[in-house]
Design a protein around this motif. Sequence first.
Motif, PDB file in Angstrom:
ATOM      1  N   HIS A  47      39.475  43.850  39.110  1.00 44.63           N
ATOM      2  CA  HIS A  47      40.313  42.908  38.792  1.00 44.63           C
ATOM      3  C   HIS A  47      41.670  42.945  39.600  1.00 44.63           C
ATOM      4  CE1 HIS A  47      43.141  39.956  36.422  1.00 44.63           C
ATOM      5  NE2 HIS A  47      43.781  40.931  36.294  1.00 44.63           N
ATOM      6  N   VAL A  51      42.105  39.369  42.205  1.00 51.10           N
ATOM      7  CA  VAL A  51      43.441  38.590  42.079  1.00 51.10           C
ATOM      8  C   VAL A  51      43.968  38.604  43.413  1.00 51.10           C
ATOM      9  CG1 VAL A  51      45.784  38.564  41.217  1.00 51.10           C
ATOM     10  CG2 VAL A  51      43.741  38.603  39.388  1.00 51.10           C
ATOM     11  N   TYR A  86      40.918  36.958  34.655  1.00 52.80           N
ATOM     12  CA  TYR A  86      41.417  36.219  33.854  1.00 52.80           C
ATOM     13  C   TYR A  86      40.757  35.682  32.655  1.00 52.80           C
ATOM     14  CZ  TYR A  86      45.631  36.577  36.710  1.00 52.80           C
ATOM     15  OH  TYR A  86      46.695  37.229  37.681  1.00 52.80           O
ATOM     16  N   ASP A 150      51.625  42.898  39.999  1.00 53.56           N
ATOM     17  CA  ASP A 150      50.509  42.940  39.050  1.00 53.56           C
ATOM     18  C   ASP A 150      49.558  43.906  39.508  1.00 53.56           C
ATOM     19  OD1 ASP A 150      48.889  41.416  36.986  1.00 53.56           O
ATOM     20  OD2 ASP A 150      47.331  41.149  38.670  1.00 53.56           O
TER      21      ASP A 150
END
Length: 168
Positions: A47, A51, A86, A150
């Motif tokens: 993930h 991103v 997401y 993040d």
Amino acid sequence: MNSADLLADAFERVREEVRTAVDGLSEGELAVRLDGGANSIAWLVWHLTRVQDDHIADAAGTEQLWTSEGWAERFGLPFPPEATGYGHRSKDVAAVRADAELLTGYYDAVHENTLAFVRGLRDSDLDRIVDERWTPAVTLGVRLVSVVSDDLQHAGQAAFIHGAIRRR
């Protein structure tokens, strides 16, 4: 130190944390979830890399490495190519299975692409608006700091899971 150097250093720190979180774990260990609703290391690293790939490609006006370099096919996940994680639910998290070599291979490719992009930036580039869907509109500088933030949060979560697996 200029902004490009600072951003490159921040992304290098993410790389260190990702490598530490994945290092020495089997595919099965990378898929461990501490409970039925938790994320796995494999999902977290996939993930955060997706991103970063998505956001850097968008900022640079290029295609994501996920599709341009065949990473989507190599992972063989049951998601559309644009998926970044997401909105994923428990069953989606469970579907992300990969060995350390595949995870770090994709991460390293995205990392090198990111470094090439940020090292070419001038300070004035950071004021460029990259996303008008927010108020205020998001600048490139804010977007890049958001990606670092993040990434570090997810890498830290992965490191925590790594520690829990090793303590068992």
